[in-house]
Design an enzyme around this catalytic site. Structure first.
Site, short mmCIF file in Angstrom:
data_model
loop_
_atom_site.label_atom_id
_atom_site.label_comp_id
_atom_site.label_asym_id
_atom_site.label_seq_id
_atom_site.Cartn_x
_atom_site.Cartn_y
_atom_site.Cartn_z
N ASP A 135 24.92 -34.59 -16.53
CA ASP A 135 24.62 -33.54 -15.54
C ASP A 135 23.25 -32.98 -15.86
OD1 ASP A 135 27.10 -33.99 -14.58
OD2 ASP A 135 27.91 -31.99 -14.98
N ASP A 138 35.44 -36.63 -3.78
CA ASP A 138 36.16 -35.64 -4.60
C ASP A 138 37.49 -35.37 -3.89
OD1 ASP A 138 33.95 -35.50 -6.22
OD2 ASP A 138 33.18 -33.65 -5.33
#
Lengths: 255, 209
Positions: free
Chosen positions: A12, A131
């Protein structure tokens, strides 16, 4: 022996720096994504995924520079995701050295985006990121905003639609499992993997090496993505590969 | 002094292949479509990604097709991925597209491949797979059966099996590397295949057919 299953560490990155922490000993700079990617490459990572979580415009331009540096030093496939909204964004990332881009919310707000991008750039570089959260037995829906908002879209139907429309791979994250360390949502992974013709990457929930094996066997995923178990030195990628190979899973061991 | 021209006809990411060539010792790497530069270069790399129809159209528009044909008898050329497929006569992709025709043969769709247990295999063929070699200088210092990174839905079926120098299994055995005269071509991406991929590029730079 044939095609190997893949292990993909995920970074990330915010404004060119790795966030959510990486705690290796002996890193010169624990925040530098290029240094970490090199480390993972040397340990046998089969691909690197880079998630841009920069909120600002400046952060995003820094990302392009980081991708360029990474592609100059790390010679395994590089996927970049996060905030990709236009064909211009895709072109800029591919020119900087990304091999694939992963598209999430832009596909939901404009279902023609993936098919159009696939026609222009080719399916091989387009990953649809999904997701999903369970809403009933055997039923999952697409959620946005970090799992807080349902779109009402069925996750499996969406995976089929986007891959038939040109996405060459699915990055599937279970919002229920993500961050729990309790393992992938295997029923979801298997349902999507059986429904689409393209490779599926399982994501969300890995807490130990057995979870990786389950994602590949029971979940029938083609690749497994994980972040924290590698970032904090809990397990190395080499160790994960040795473990999976010992379970009879085909891995790339010669690196 | 090794000067390499990476042939640029507007199809995708050439940065990685250029960087990989620099990493293994190319003195100069030009990403170019200029006929003068291509003429100056000692070696050519023909990359390619995306759809065959678009690749062929762009190649013809930029005059790259002629540079590739000229290379066959006189200058080492490395084709990569669609850059390999384009060397054959015909591709099934996009409803049928003519290739450059350096080698007779067809580029075929994987269709519905199955593994040994008759389970369906995913298309595209994506990831690290083994390449079984036929002796050629391009394989120097690379163990037979080493894994390289692939991403493709179509594969090359050359008519003359003797030009194949690498075989890979994915539902069927197919030609994943070929060589003839000054041309060598691979279906996988050496620039994305870590240590063995870099070794192959280094071998290409020192290859003297």
């Amino acid at each position: 022996m044939t095609l190997a299953k893949r292990i993909i560490p995920c970074l990330d990155v915010d404004s060119g720096r790795v966030v959510k922490g990486v705690r290796f000993v002996d890193l010169r700079d624990a925040g530098d994504p290029v240094e970490i990617a090199r480390r993972y490459d040397a340990a046998g990572a089969d691909e690197i995924t880079f998630l841009d979580i920069s909120a600002s415009h400046e952060g995003r331009s820094t990302t392009l520079h980081t991708v360029e540096r990474m592609a100059s030093e790390v010679f395994v496939p590089l996927t970049v995701g996060g905030g990709i909204r236009t064909e211009h964004d895709i072109r800029a990332l591919l020119n900087a050295g990304a091999d694939k881009v992963s598209i999430n919310s832009a596909a939901i707000s404009n279902p023609d985006f993936v098919p159009r991008a696939a026609d222009r750039f080719g399916s091989q570089c387009l990953v649809i990121a999904i997701d999903a959260k369970q809403v009933a037995e055997g039923r999952w829906e697409i959620f946005t905003h970090g799992g807080r908002r349902s779109t009402g879209i069925d996750a499996i139907e969406w995976a089929v639609r986007m891959t038939e429309g040109g996405a060459g791979e699915v990055l599937l994250t279970s919002m229920d499992a993500d961050g729990t360390g309790q393992g992938y949502d295997l029923a979801l992974t298997r349902a999507v993997s059986d429904a689409v013709r393209v490779p599926v990457i399982a994501s969300g929930g890995v807490g130990n090496l057995e979870h990786l094996a389950q994602g590949l066997t029971k979940g029938r995923a083609d690749a497994v993505l994980a972040a924290s178990i590698f970032h904090f030195g809990q397990h190395s990628i080499t160790e994960a590969k040795q473990y999976l190979q010992a379970q009879g899973i085909v891995m790339r061991m010669d690196y | 002094m090794t000067r390499v021209a990476v042939l640029d006809y507007g199809m995708g990411n050439l940065h990685s292949v250029a960087k990989a060539l620099e990493t293994v010792g190319a003195d100069q790497v030009w990403i170019t479509r200029s006929p003068e530069r291509i003429e100056q270069a000692d070696r050519l790399v023909l990359p390619g990604q995306g759809a065959m129809r678009d690749c062929m159209a762009a190649m013809t528009a930029e005059g790259i097709d002629q540079a590739v044909r000229n290379a066959l008898h006189r200058k080492p050329l490395l084709g990569i991925c669609v850059g390999m497929q384009a060397l054959l006569g015909f591709s099934e992709e996009n409803g049928g597209v003519d290739g450059l025709g350096l080698f007779p043969g067809t580029v075929r769709f994987f269709g519905s491949p199955q593994d040994h247990d008759a389970r369906p295999l995913k298309v595209p063929h994506m990831g690290w797979n083994e390449v079984w070699q036929t002796p050629h200088p391009i394989w120097e210092k690379i163990p037979n059966g080493s894994r390289f990174y692939f991403v493709h839905s179509y594969y090359c079926a050359p008519e003359n099996p003797s030009i194949s120098i690498g075989q890979t299994e994915y539902g069927l055995n197919y030609c994943s590397a070929l060589a003839h005269e000054h041309v060598v071509a691979v279906q996988f991406h050496p620039e994305k295949s870590a240590r063995h991929g870099l070794q192959l590029l280094a071998n290409f730079l020192s290859w003297n057919p």
